[in-house]
Design a protein around this motif. Structure first.
Motif, PDB file in Angstrom:
ATOM      1  N   GLU A  14       0.829  -1.209   0.000  1.00 21.48           N
ATOM      2  CA  GLU A  14       0.000   0.000   0.000  1.00 21.48           C
ATOM      3  C   GLU A  14       0.865   1.262   0.000  1.00 21.48           C
ATOM      4  N   ALA A  15       1.932   1.258   0.763  1.00 19.09           N
ATOM      5  CA  ALA A  15       2.834   2.409   0.811  1.00 19.09           C
ATOM      6  C   ALA A  15       3.505   2.618  -0.550  1.00 19.09           C
ATOM      7  N   MET A  16       3.911   1.521  -1.197  1.00 20.91           N
ATOM      8  CA  MET A  16       4.550   1.627  -2.504  1.00 20.91           C
ATOM      9  C   MET A  16       3.568   2.150  -3.557  1.00 20.91           C
ATOM     10  N   VAL A  17       2.327   1.703  -3.530  1.00 26.73           N
ATOM     11  CA  VAL A  17       1.312   2.180  -4.475  1.00 26.73           C
ATOM     12  C   VAL A  17       1.076   3.673  -4.271  1.00 26.73           C
ATOM     13  N   ALA A  18       1.009   4.112  -3.030  1.00 27.52           N
ATOM     14  CA  ALA A  18       0.815   5.534  -2.739  1.00 27.52           C
ATOM     15  C   ALA A  18       1.994   6.358  -3.259  1.00 27.52           C
ATOM     16  N   MET A  19       3.207   5.844  -3.116  1.00 25.60           N
ATOM     17  CA  MET A  19       4.382   6.565  -3.597  1.00 25.60           C
ATOM     18  C   MET A  19       4.397   6.642  -5.123  1.00 25.60           C
ATOM     19  N   VAL A  20       3.967   5.582  -5.806  1.00 28.59           N
ATOM     20  CA  VAL A  20       3.902   5.598  -7.267  1.00 28.59           C
ATOM     21  C   VAL A  20       2.887   6.639  -7.735  1.00 28.59           C
ATOM     22  N   ILE A  21       1.739   6.701  -7.086  1.00 27.27           N
ATOM     23  CA  ILE A  21       0.719   7.684  -7.449  1.00 27.27           C
ATOM     24  C   ILE A  21       1.244   9.103  -7.243  1.00 27.27           C
ATOM     25  N   LEU A  22       1.915   9.355  -6.137  1.00 31.24           N
ATOM     26  CA  LEU A  22       2.490  10.679  -5.896  1.00 31.24           C
ATOM     27  C   LEU A  22       3.578  11.011  -6.911  1.00 31.24           C
ATOM     28  N   ALA A  23       4.383  10.037  -7.297  1.00 24.66           N
ATOM     29  CA  ALA A  23       5.434  10.279  -8.282  1.00 24.66           C
ATOM     30  C   ALA A  23       4.833  10.651  -9.635  1.00 24.66           C
ATOM     31  N   VAL A  27       5.293  14.307 -11.583  1.00 25.29           N
ATOM     32  CA  VAL A  27       5.784  14.464 -12.954  1.00 25.29           C
ATOM     33  C   VAL A  27       4.821  15.342 -13.746  1.00 25.29           C
ATOM     34  N   GLY A  28       3.528  15.142 -13.593  1.00 23.19           N
ATOM     35  CA  GLY A  28       2.546  15.971 -14.284  1.00 23.19           C
ATOM     36  C   GLY A  28       2.630  17.425 -13.875  1.00 23.19           C
ATOM     37  N   ILE A  29       2.809  17.673 -12.599  1.00 21.03           N
ATOM     38  CA  ILE A  29       2.918  19.052 -12.109  1.00 21.03           C
ATOM     39  C   ILE A  29       4.187  19.706 -12.642  1.00 21.03           C
TER      40      ILE A  29
END
Length: 124
Positions: A14-23, A27-29
């Motif tokens: 779950e922590a890794m999925v959250a970090m991927v979403i934030l990454a 990148v979009g920002i």
């Protein structure tokens, strides 16, 4: 007898999925910010080119007949190439002037400005 474990947290997945979403969001920002900075730079160059064109048209208005605007101008640290074309207008006392401004070394004009220049004659 041991107490039941009531503390719950995030699993590693779950922590890794959250970090991927934030990454991905970061990148979009960053891309949006870079595009905004590029647009601001283009807008700044166009505004400077517009001022160069307005100055060239004013120089044509104030200059004696036969002289024209400077073909090379420096403004805001950029070199500009100014092209002036004149044509007759419906009023015999006025010339139609078209001023095109491009960055030095570039062929495509950033700004094209049209205006009228007094010939210095009076038609009865």
């Amino acid at each position: 007898m041991t107490a039941p474990n009531t503390e719950r947290g995030f699993t590693l997945v779950e922590a890794m999925v959250a970090m991927v979403i934030l990454a991905i969001a970061t990148v979009g920002i960053i891309r949006a910010a870079e595009a905004h900075i590029d647009n601001i730079g283009r807008l700044e160059r166009r505004a400077a080119a517009q001022w160069v064109a307005e100055n060239a048209l004013t120089e044509l208005t104030l200059a004696p007949a036969g002289s024209g605007a400077n073909p090379e101008v420096e403004m805001f640290g950029w070199r500009w190439h100014v092209t002036v074309a004149t044509a007759v207008s419906e009023d015999p006392d006025l010339l139609l002037a078209t001023v095109r401004v491009s960055q030095a070394g570039s062929v495509a004009p950033l700004v094209s400005l049209r205006g009228f220049v007094d010939r210095g004659t009076i038609t009865p």
